[in-house]
Design an enzyme around this catalytic site. Sequence first.
Site, PDB file in Angstrom:
ATOM      1  N   ALA A 253      11.097 -37.604  -9.001  1.00 19.47           N
ATOM      2  CA  ALA A 253      11.081 -37.940 -10.431  1.00 19.47           C
ATOM      3  C   ALA A 253      11.018 -39.452 -10.516  1.00 19.47           C
ATOM      4  O   ALA A 253      11.737 -40.151  -9.800  1.00 19.47           O
ATOM      5  CB  ALA A 253      12.332 -37.419 -11.125  1.00 19.47           C
TER       6      ALA A 253
ATOM      7  N   GLU B 297       0.834  -1.204   0.000  1.00 16.05           N
ATOM      8  CA  GLU B 297       0.000   0.000   0.000  1.00 16.05           C
ATOM      9  C   GLU B 297       0.865   1.249   0.000  1.00 16.05           C
ATOM     10  O   GLU B 297       0.542   2.250  -0.658  1.00 16.05           O
ATOM     11  CB  GLU B 297      -0.885   0.055   1.250  1.00 16.05           C
ATOM     12  CG  GLU B 297      -1.782  -1.138   1.473  1.00 16.05           C
ATOM     13  CD  GLU B 297      -1.123  -2.207   2.330  1.00 16.05           C
ATOM     14  OE1 GLU B 297       0.055  -2.548   2.056  1.00 16.05           O
ATOM     15  OE2 GLU B 297      -1.768  -2.704   3.253  1.00 16.05           O
TER      16      GLU B 297
ATOM     17  N   CYS C 290      -2.494  -3.540   7.337  1.00 17.80           N
ATOM     18  CA  CYS C 290      -2.183  -3.853   8.730  1.00 17.80           C
ATOM     19  C   CYS C 290      -2.480  -2.645   9.609  1.00 17.80           C
ATOM     20  O   CYS C 290      -2.513  -1.507   9.150  1.00 17.80           O
ATOM     21  CB  CYS C 290      -0.712  -4.261   8.860  1.00 17.80           C
ATOM     22  SG  CYS C 290       0.426  -2.903   8.562  1.00 17.80           S
TER      23      CYS C 290
ATOM     24  N   ARG D  77      12.533 -24.906  -6.616  1.00 13.41           N
ATOM     25  CA  ARG D  77      13.301 -24.540  -5.414  1.00 13.41           C
ATOM     26  C   ARG D  77      13.275 -23.032  -5.197  1.00 13.41           C
ATOM     27  O   ARG D  77      13.206 -22.564  -4.063  1.00 13.41           O
ATOM     28  CB  ARG D  77      14.751 -25.013  -5.542  1.00 13.41           C
ATOM     29  CG  ARG D  77      14.911 -26.518  -5.430  1.00 13.41           C
ATOM     30  CD  ARG D  77      16.362 -26.917  -5.596  1.00 13.41           C
ATOM     31  NE  ARG D  77      16.501 -28.356  -5.750  1.00 13.41           N
ATOM     32  CZ  ARG D  77      17.410 -28.953  -6.512  1.00 13.41           C
ATOM     33  NH1 ARG D  77      18.299 -28.228  -7.188  1.00 13.41           N
ATOM     34  NH2 ARG D  77      17.452 -30.262  -6.600  1.00 13.41           N
TER      35      ARG D  77
ATOM     36  N   CYS E 107      -0.242   0.371   8.065  1.00  8.14           N
ATOM     37  CA  CYS E 107      -0.674   0.876   6.769  1.00  8.14           C
ATOM     38  C   CYS E 107      -2.027   1.562   6.858  1.00  8.14           C
ATOM     39  O   CYS E 107      -2.323   2.472   6.091  1.00  8.14           O
ATOM     40  CB  CYS E 107      -0.759  -0.271   5.770  1.00  8.14           C
ATOM     41  SG  CYS E 107       0.867  -0.873   5.323  1.00  8.14           S
TER      42      CYS E 107
END
Lengths: 360, 360
Positions: free
Chosen positions: A154, A52, A75, A184, A84
């Site tokens: 796999a 924001e 928040c 990852r 915020c």
Amino acid sequence: MWEKWMRRALELAALAEGRTSPNPLVGALVLDQTGRLVGEGFHSRAGEPHAEVGALAQAGEAARGGTLVVTLEPCCHHGRTPPCSEAVIRAGIARVVVALKDPDPRVAGGGIAQLRQAGVEVIADVLREAAEEQNHAFLHRLKTGRPWGVLKWAMSLDGRTALPNGLSQWISGPPARAWVHRLRAGCDAVVVGGGTVRADDPLLTSRGQRLPEPLRVVLSRSLDLPEKARLWDVDPAPTVVAHGPEAAGRSLVCGPERLPLEECEPKALMQALANRGCNRVLWECGPKLAAIALRQGCIQEVAAVVAPKLMGGMAARTPLGDLGLQRMEDVPTGMLQHPIGIGDDWLMRFRLRACIDFNR
Amino acid sequence: MWEKWMRRALELAALAEGRTSPNPLVGALVLDQTGRLVGEGFHSRAGEPHAEVGALAQAGEAARGGTLVVTLEPCCHHGRTPPCSEAVIRAGIARVVVALKDPDPRVAGGGIAQLRQAGVEVIADVLREAAEEQNHAFLHRLKTGRPWGVLKWAMSLDGRTALPNGLSQWISGPPARAWVHRLRAGCDAVVVGGGTVRADDPLLTSRGQRLPEPLRVVLSRSLDLPEKARLWDVDPAPTVVAHGPEAAGRSLVCGPERLPLEECEPKALMQALANRGCNRVLWECGPKLAAIALRQGCIQEVAAVVAPKLMGGMAARTPLGDLGLQRMEDVPTGMLQHPIGIGDDWLMRFRLRACIDFNR
């Protein structure tokens, strides 16, 4: 009418995918009084300004009387950055459109209440499900105290992860292995057991696609680990070796950090990783550890790469060890997403149905 | 310009899918002198008229000076029906468009030569690859003397075909099981071993989707078979029990026909089934027999149904037994087609690369 702008805010949020932990992904935009886009922002990483704030700064005076569209409730508490909700009110925003209420107990509707009290109109739950999906790992951690677990393997079409003699390099093709590096990059930590270190000596990095690299974690009951391993070189990425109290007195090779757990179990490790701010953890371990992690509720999702091969072998390694199941009705089920072709291989993503109870 | 009409002829041929063995699928159509469609036909089953004959009959006098489009070279020999090449010439056809030369040694270009000799223009190889694909089972049998083998299994995402205690009903959902009935309808015979009869007591029919039903075959070394089994009731479908010379003196339960082989091996069984006119044979057997069939070159294709489940278990049954492979380079590879969703399950069809040699 707000869906279109919320979709854009979700796109902004996604720009920081895999980099905001322990925080969620958040995107925001500001429309002026006439409905013109005047500011955009997203949360880039913990400690940096909230979404924001960036959007309001970009909008400047044009925000006055305008609309803030934000994927997560602003928040209302002082964290590493000021609340915020106050910034929104101060900027003179007349209307706030929110996708998701912040489940953080320090916020939990408090941001919306504060805005309404200040006379700001609040429209909530716009594209709420899409926002929940975007932050499913963060939301899972807040709800359970543990990171979202992804189990990756796999295998050949006949479900083998090694030949009967143990050989397994390589089952999947180079494009699928490159995809694993990307997988990852979207995770905060990658876990293997001692057996995988001994057998495969893996590197476990995103090959620079995520900086800093995800934390590499070895869960070892015995600390009976090889003297030399690529994981002990912590230049490319940090490594921790987690162990239980039974190995407390044993020494460890140089390089990796030590992470003592109350017990050497996936559950305890996941709690420790949550405490270190991990939202999403990738398990790239062997079948026995995978089965224990699954039974302890540490796995929410499976990413299986299926190679166009038939490996066979009654004694050959398979993805999952014993789950202790006696009846087909007790078999964990879930949803297999539409497979995605990667080179000659197919990626199958599977999300487990929530609340699987192995102890029935 | 002929591709469009050949595509239609291939569609006509496909109408008899699974019903023409030992013959191939053939479709034909006739265009009159102005290029208007005046006749269509397909080969519906062995002993019935060839596709060309039907199309020419429908066209009648309009065939004179016209074009015959046919997926397979017209035959030039007296089989169960008179040679088509003569019928084509007699009908006054000016041009024949062919997809595939007939690999039957009794034809093998002779039909085309005869037509050309009679002054008919012949355009060959139009959509040849599509026609080869449509008749791959028939072509495989002509080339190798053995039917095309399809190995089918249903497994959990972790490659299990039963729980450690042997339970396996049901892994896949009702839509996938209904699809297996359709798969059987496209095959001339379905093979299991004695173990599958003992463990699952299967019915192995297409549930009426193919009449007559495919031949049900039990390959049994010992003839140590249960007294009662659904397969012994040959009202719904014929059953044969194949065995080697070592069981020649043993008696057999009432109902099924006896099929003595020179040796009790998948290879010998497939030759016997080719002699009985089978183009395509489905293997629905356990892992050990499947591995032997694969090693003996009896499997060209795998149809694996993957269920959204995790079954686990080091001792649990998996699709394929030992293939005797020592090196990853020797692992049989092939092409995994785009998976198809069936209910909650995914169908993965895999075609083995030709000429896999397990005896390197």
